[in-house]
Design an enzyme around this catalytic site. Structure first.
Site, mmCIF file in Angstrom:
data_model
loop_
_atom_site.group_PDB
_atom_site.id
_atom_site.type_symbol
_atom_site.label_atom_id
_atom_site.label_comp_id
_atom_site.label_asym_id
_atom_site.label_seq_id
_atom_site.Cartn_x
_atom_site.Cartn_y
_atom_site.Cartn_z
ATOM 1 N N GLY A 243 0.759 -1.244 0.000
ATOM 2 C CA GLY A 243 0.000 0.000 0.000
ATOM 3 C C GLY A 243 0.788 1.291 0.000
ATOM 4 N N CYS A 347 -11.600 2.876 -29.581
ATOM 5 C CA CYS A 347 -12.882 3.547 -29.819
ATOM 6 C C CYS A 347 -13.673 3.741 -28.541
ATOM 7 C CB CYS A 347 -13.681 2.741 -30.835
ATOM 8 S SG CYS A 347 -12.724 2.484 -32.331
ATOM 9 N N TYR A 375 0.935 -1.887 -12.244
ATOM 10 C CA TYR A 375 -0.435 -1.968 -12.730
ATOM 11 C C TYR A 375 -0.568 -1.354 -14.133
ATOM 12 C CZ TYR A 375 -0.929 -2.916 -7.756
ATOM 13 O OH TYR A 375 -0.769 -3.433 -6.503
HETATM 14 N N1 LLP Z 1 -1.440 -7.055 -0.730
HETATM 15 C C1 LLP Z 1 -2.732 -7.189 -1.069
HETATM 16 C C2 LLP Z 1 -3.556 -8.152 -0.350
HETATM 17 C C3 LLP Z 1 -3.272 -6.388 -2.088
HETATM 18 O O1 LLP Z 1 -4.550 -6.503 -2.402
HETATM 19 C C4 LLP Z 1 -2.443 -5.468 -2.776
HETATM 20 C C5 LLP Z 1 -2.966 -4.638 -3.864
HETATM 21 C C6 LLP Z 1 -1.081 -5.382 -2.399
HETATM 22 C C7 LLP Z 1 -0.615 -6.184 -1.368
HETATM 23 C C8 LLP Z 1 -0.118 -4.455 -3.053
HETATM 24 O O2 LLP Z 1 -0.500 -3.123 -2.862
HETATM 25 P P1 LLP Z 1 0.481 -1.950 -3.351
HETATM 26 O O3 LLP Z 1 1.725 -2.025 -2.517
HETATM 27 O O4 LLP Z 1 0.770 -2.159 -4.786
HETATM 28 O O5 LLP Z 1 -0.297 -0.717 -3.096
HETATM 29 N N2 LLP Z 1 -4.728 -1.512 -9.893
HETATM 30 C C9 LLP Z 1 -4.693 -0.481 -8.871
HETATM 31 C C10 LLP Z 1 -4.096 -0.993 -7.582
HETATM 32 C C11 LLP Z 1 -4.802 -2.200 -7.041
HETATM 33 C C12 LLP Z 1 -4.186 -2.720 -5.767
HETATM 34 C C13 LLP Z 1 -4.758 -4.039 -5.408
HETATM 35 N N3 LLP Z 1 -4.185 -4.678 -4.263
HETATM 36 C C14 LLP Z 1 -3.943 0.713 -9.425
HETATM 37 O O6 LLP Z 1 -3.525 0.684 -10.578
HETATM 38 O O7 LLP Z 1 -3.780 1.725 -8.714
#
Ligand code: LLP
Length: 420
Positions: A243, A347, A375
């Site tokens: 996160g 489109c 992502y």
């Molecule tokens: N752990 C779990 C259980 C998660 O669901 C996620 C991300 C992470 C770790 C990693 O989170 P990060 O460190 O990347 O914030 N597609 C979206 C982000 C979706 C995140 C989903 N879960 C975007 O492009 O912003």
């Protein structure tokens, strides 16, 4: 420090000029910097190594952010583990050389087959998100003659103050076990014959630039751990999820890994819990960009459009979350600056990479869509029968293809027309 810099006015990835990459491999192209990827992971490793509570800690890269084998392999070589959310991701990390004992399995909908696959691989832990999932895992583990190590993903009900689509820790979310139900479910887990309580897990959302909700969440989890200990249920590790946000825009301040982790580690000191982290975006987001070429400039009544050869199928974040990515000209252009919507050929009106961007550009110019390492390719699709982009990793003065561009034949290779 960025590994994408201007040299004599031309944007480079490490020592390689981006126009040379476009020339060799075509556009659109995802371009990553090896030094940036490794530097981002090293920052976590250094902070953990410097803190007593970081002893034995494990960084499990969240594979969903970018699952290219070359990237997974670099992280595995540095000792990282992986946070996976599907049997597919498990197969990928194993193919990339991961140690299965460093793999945690998250996600709300694990199938019995995926559970079996992960038990056979002997992963470190299942992060369980519901009572039904716990019962299923107990059953599958019994059939395999195994004990499944679990954490419950507890939903601490704190507001991460990020985009609603990427908030997960509020009680309205589909994720995790409600805080008030967690104790009872731990009691159940401890009583199940094929389940072994290993840890506790919490992930509250993504792209957090203010680390205070992490502290708030941890305090709630620690209170729960105290209750568990009082009941004789022992927790060996605490998984703090991912996160931590990155800087997409100049006016954003990116918290350092130390400023995020140290307050958490301070609270954990002396508890004898091993720390697991699941960073995704922070390890890859600013280590990649999307290189694209301007096909046409289209002046309009109220608006000017720069139509480029990358689209929402390549980078979905602007369309899906109204996400903002910096868009930089790769080489200086003498023309006048105009305000453009940078759009793709798909489109859909939502097919834009950036809106109202002041740019001095001409048709044929290259643009770099920054901060696209997380992502980006992972969420790319073949919408409009567009082959997915080539992925290139720069390492010093070398550029390596780490995934070749798809061909159109490959896109319909699995399809079949009906008999006459
Ligand atoms: N752990 C779990 C259980 C998660 O669901 C996620 C991300 C992470 C770790 C990693 O989170 P990060 O460190 O990347 O914030 N597609 C979206 C982000 C979706 C995140 C989903 N879960 C975007 O492009 O912003």
């Amino acid at each position: 420090m960025s590994h994408f810099t201007l040299k004599q006015g031309v944007l480079h990835a490490e020592s390689v000029a981006l126009p040379a990459i476009a020339e060799r491999f075509g556009t659109p192209a995802y371009v990553y910097s090896r030094a940036a990827l490794q530097g981002a992971l090293q920052e976590f490793l250094d902070v953990l190594a410097a803190h007593p509570a970081g002893d034995g800690a494990l960084v499990c890269y969240a594979v969903k952010a970018n699952s290219n084998l070359a990237i997974l392999n670099l992280f595995a070589r540095m000792g990282a583990g992986f946070d996976i959310v599907s049997g597919g991701e498990l197969q990928r990390v194993l193919a990339a050389g991961a140690d299965p004992r460093k793999v945690v399995f998250s996600g709300v909908g694990k199938t019995a087959n995926e559970m079996k696959q992960a038990l056979d691989a002997d992963i470190l832990c299942f992060n369980i998100e519901s009572p039904a999932e716990l019962e299923r895992l107990n059953e599958v583990a019994g059939q395999c003659g195994r004990q499944a190590p679990v954490s419950l993903r507890v939903n601490p009900n704190v507001d991460p103050k990020t985009h609603p689509y990427i908030s997960t820790g509020l009680k309205e979310a589909k994720f995790g076990v409600a805080y008030d139900d967690a104790l009872a479910l731990y009691r159940r887990a401890a009583a199940l014959p094929h389940i072994e309580v290993a840890g506790i897990d919490c992930h509250i959302g993504s792209q957090l630039l203010d680390p205070s909700p992490f502290v708030e969440a941890l305090d709630r989890i620690l209170a729960l751990i105290d209750q568990l200990t009082a009941e004789g249920i022992r927790i060996h590790h605490i998984d703090l999820g991912g996160g931590l946000g990155i800087k997409y825009k100049d006016d954003q301040v990116e918290p350092t890994v130390a400023s995020y982790l140290n307050p958490l580690l301070d609270r954990l000191a002396g508890r004898g819990l091993k720390v697991v982290l699941e960073p995704g975006r922070r390890l890859v987001g600013n280590a990649g960009l999307l290189l694209t070429r301007v096909e046409f400039l289209k002046p309009g009544e109220g608006k000017n459009f720069a139509i480029v050869d990358a689209a929402m199928n390549d980078l979905k974040r602007p369309a899906l979350y109204e996400a903002w990515h910096d868009i930089l000209p790769v080489a200086p252009h003498a023309g006048e600056t105009r305000v453009y919507d940078v759009v793709g050929p798909v489109c859909e009106t939502g097919d834009f990479l950036g809106l109202a961007r002041p740019l001095a550009i001409a048709a044929g110019d290259l643009l770099a869509v920054m901060s696209a390492g997380a992502y980006g390719m992972a969420m790319a699709s073949n919408y409009n029968t567009r082959p997915r982009a080539v992925e290139v990793m720069v390492d010093g003065a070398q550029a390596h293809v780490i995934r070749r561009r798809e061909t159109v034949d490959e896109l319909y290779a699995g399809e079949q027309i009906l008999p006459a």
